[in-house]
Design an enzyme around this catalytic site. Structure first.
Site, mmCIF file in Angstrom:
data_model
loop_
_atom_site.group_PDB
_atom_site.id
_atom_site.type_symbol
_atom_site.label_atom_id
_atom_site.label_comp_id
_atom_site.label_asym_id
_atom_site.label_seq_id
_atom_site.Cartn_x
_atom_site.Cartn_y
_atom_site.Cartn_z
ATOM 1 N N TYR A 163 -2.021 -0.475 10.490
ATOM 2 C CA TYR A 163 -2.116 -0.852 9.077
ATOM 3 C C TYR A 163 -0.823 -0.491 8.348
ATOM 4 O O TYR A 163 -0.254 -1.317 7.612
ATOM 5 C CB TYR A 163 -3.300 -0.140 8.431
ATOM 6 C CG TYR A 163 -3.450 -0.408 6.949
ATOM 7 C CD1 TYR A 163 -3.852 -1.657 6.490
ATOM 8 C CD2 TYR A 163 -3.188 0.594 6.015
ATOM 9 C CE1 TYR A 163 -3.990 -1.913 5.130
ATOM 10 C CE2 TYR A 163 -3.326 0.355 4.660
ATOM 11 C CZ TYR A 163 -3.723 -0.901 4.220
ATOM 12 O OH TYR A 163 -3.855 -1.156 2.867
ATOM 13 N N SER A 167 0.847 -1.188 0.000
ATOM 14 C CA SER A 167 0.000 0.000 0.000
ATOM 15 C C SER A 167 0.882 1.238 0.000
ATOM 16 O O SER A 167 2.060 1.178 0.413
ATOM 17 C CB SER A 167 -0.889 0.016 1.243
ATOM 18 O OG SER A 167 -1.541 1.249 1.407
#
Length: 242
Positions: A153, A140
């Site tokens: 995350y 990501s």
């Protein structure tokens, strides 16, 4: 085609929706036989039927090593082994750091980081067997930067990036390791958020995103179909206005 003339085989985790589902379609169109792994086997079976050409649906949670071992045996027995592994399964559970989300933190670490490691460990012998494998790790933009509400995350994605680079150095040139770092993509990912204060805002933000799973699937397909002398190690792909 591989040296023994069987079709190349791609294993995709988190294949029941989003980037995983799109990648399955794109790789199948490129001539790969696909093994679809996820927990929602009903969706996988529908996708496998749509794709045809030997696609198989396997119910498997990446946090369950025994399930992954069973999946690897099926891939070996039914498809002849994996040439490509797409570690796509992931969770994005946003919110400020604190005890309220302690269960979410463990889930993200187990799925995003340990799940990718376990799937790779289980399929590694197949990927190295022909000396021409590929591993695609879906990271990501959060693996390069962080904000106040995505700390854990981001930590899982930073960890995935670091491990991927070490793995690349270990396995080259027999297995190419590519990290794909999407920004916002119109998938189900924001729907996982459990923090009440974050859910509505993140869903509203993602509702305006024009980048789709197909856009990322095209990047993945491009990477794995390059000649073996050429490796794409890292791609950051985000909406042009992000």
């Amino acid at each position: 085609m591989t040296e023994n003339s069987r079709p190349l085989v791609a294993v995709i985790t988190g294949a029941s929706s989003g980037i995983g589902e799109a990648t399955a379609r794109h790789l199948a169109s490129a001539g790969y036989r696909v093994a679809l792994l996820a927990r929602r086997v009903d969706r996988l079976e529908s996708l496998a039927a749509e794709i045809g050409d030997g696609a198989i649906a396997i119910e498997a949670d990446v946090t369950d090593r025994d399930a992954l071992v069973a999946a690897a045996l099926r891939v070996q027995d039914e498809l002849g082994g994996a040439d490509v592994l797409v570690n796509n399964a992931g969770l994005m559970l946003l919110g400020p750091f604190g005890s309220e989300q302690k269960d979410d933190y463990k889930r993200m670490i187990d799925v995003n980081l340990l799940g990718a490691m376990t799937a790779t460990e289980v399929f590694l012998d197949q990927l190295t067997a022909n000396g021409a494998g590929d591993i695609i790790n879906i990271s990501s933009v959060a693996g390069r930067t962080a904000v106040a509400v995505n700390g854990v995350y981001a930590a899982t994605k930073w960890g995935l990036n670091g491990w991927s680079e070490a793995l690349r150095q270990q396995l080259k040139p027999a297995v190419r390791v590519t990290v794909v770092e999407p920004g916002a993509v119109a998938t189900e990912l924001p729907q996982h958020t459990t923090h009440e204060g974050m859910r509505q805002g993140i869903q509203q933000l993602y509702s305006t995103v024009e980048v789709t799973g197909d856009d990322i699937a095209e990047v993945i397909t491009f990477a794995v179909t390059r000649p073996r002398h050429f490796a794409i190690h890292e791609v950051m792909a985000r909406p042009s206005g992000e």
